[in-house]
Design a protein around this motif. Structure first.
Motif, PDB file in Angstrom:
ATOM      1  N   THR A  49      -5.836 -10.632  -2.736  1.00  0.00           N
ATOM      2  CA  THR A  49      -6.290  -9.291  -3.130  1.00  0.00           C
ATOM      3  C   THR A  49      -5.870  -9.002  -4.568  1.00  0.00           C
ATOM      4  N   GLY A  63     -12.795  -4.047  -1.709  1.00  0.00           N
ATOM      5  CA  GLY A  63     -11.898  -4.101  -2.850  1.00  0.00           C
ATOM      6  C   GLY A  63     -12.039  -5.388  -3.625  1.00  0.00           C
ATOM      7  N   THR A  95      -4.351  -0.722   4.333  1.00  0.00           N
ATOM      8  CA  THR A  95      -4.369  -0.887   2.879  1.00  0.00           C
ATOM      9  C   THR A  95      -3.180  -1.717   2.403  1.00  0.00           C
ATOM     10  N   THR A  96      -2.504  -2.398   3.330  1.00  0.00           N
ATOM     11  CA  THR A  96      -1.373  -3.259   2.987  1.00  0.00           C
ATOM     12  C   THR A  96      -1.694  -4.699   3.388  1.00  0.00           C
ATOM     13  N   SER A 108      -5.838  -2.242  -5.285  1.00  0.00           N
ATOM     14  CA  SER A 108      -5.962  -1.521  -4.014  1.00  0.00           C
ATOM     15  C   SER A 108      -7.169  -2.020  -3.234  1.00  0.00           C
ATOM     16  N   GLU A 130      -9.052  -1.835   1.125  1.00  0.00           N
ATOM     17  CA  GLU A 130      -9.017  -1.366   2.507  1.00  0.00           C
ATOM     18  C   GLU A 130      -9.658  -2.430   3.384  1.00  0.00           C
TER      19      GLU A 130
END
Length: 270
Positions: A255, A190, A164-165, A258, A260
């Motif tokens: 992105t 996302g 998730t980063t 948030s 994934e």
């Protein structure tokens, strides 16, 4: 030792058929060399090498209480190994690896006496590699019965395939994984705009020029690209993402909020 067969959704232990597996031996990989000749040039020019299919050899001893029972068992064995589809073979000595295989020989029993015989089979693995039974989305514990020693799995770091980063590492325990040759799925869930996924280790970059919402999923399935099951290949830079053996450094940009990203694949071994 036992030889397990995965066929039509079932896992069958050959020992359940009274087969005592004496040998299961994958032959070494064959090398297919591409060469060219030039006038006034000594020897050959090597232009590339590919690995061929693999031959797998199995030998069994079978024993029954009477000659009649032995013949009935042989009929069951004929049905077991008669298949037009690929099956999977697992050697109980290496339970974390499986071979895709096709039956590739005529099979019959060699009688040693009226109650006992030997049963030899040859299989062909269309792929050069065996594969891990487990995938990167399975639990990496020996209690899961999916993994074994000798699979090049690191003991000093946890293996994580959901991130998730924007920067992370992905570990490939097997051979170099090229998605045009072996299965690899990357799922991004996302919001994004001009999503960019870069494997900094290989220098490969995937770019999607469109956008996605918080509930959308972008999938790189081998060399095909989808958004919510709709093909978006036209709106990408048509690039693939491969994985070298060992650790691969990734970076994501574009992105929005948030997200994934998930890497779903098996490990492949010679």
């Amino acid at each position: 030792m036992d030889l397990l067969i995965k066929k039509q959704g079932l896992t069958i232990n050959t020992s359940d058929y009274g087969l005592n597996c004496l040998k299961f031996r994958p032959q070494s990989v064959s090398h297919n060399h591409q060469t060219e000749t030039l006038e006034n040039f000594d020897g050959l020019i090597h232009t590339g090498t590919t690995f061929g299919s693999r031959d797998l050899q199995a030998s069994f001893v079978v024993e029954e209480g009477s000659h009649v029972l032995l013949n009935l068992l042989i009929s069951e064995l004929h049905a077991l190994f008669a298949t037009k589809e690929q099956i999977y073979l697992i050697d109980s000595r290496q339970p974390g690896k499986q071979w895709r295989a096709l039956v590739n020989s005529v099979f019959d029993i060699d009688y040693k006496n009226p109650f006992t015989g030997t049963y030899d089979l040859n299989f062909l693995s269309p792929r050069s590699f065996c594969e891990s039974v487990g995938t990167t989305l399975d639990e990496f514990t020996f209690d899961s019965n999916l993994w074994q020693v000798g699979m090049n799995l690191p003991a000093d770091r946890d293996l994580v395939y959901r991130h998730t980063t924007n920067q992370f590492q992905i570990y490939n325990a097997g051979v170099y994984l090229e998605p045009d040759k072996l299965p690899l799925r990357i799922l991004f869930k996302g919001a994004s705009n001009n999503l960019t996924i870069k494997n900094k280790t290989t220098g490969e970059t995937f770019i999607y020029s469109g956008s996605s919402g918080p509930n959308d999923t972008i999938v790189l399935d081998r060399i095909q690209h989808f958004k919510n099951n709709t093909n978006i290949f036209t709106y990408t830079n048509h690039k693939r993402i491969s994985l070298l053996t060992g650790w691969n450094d990734f970076e994501i940009s574009g992105t929005d909020g948030s997200f994934e990203i998930v890497f779903d694949f098996r490990f492949y071994y010679l």
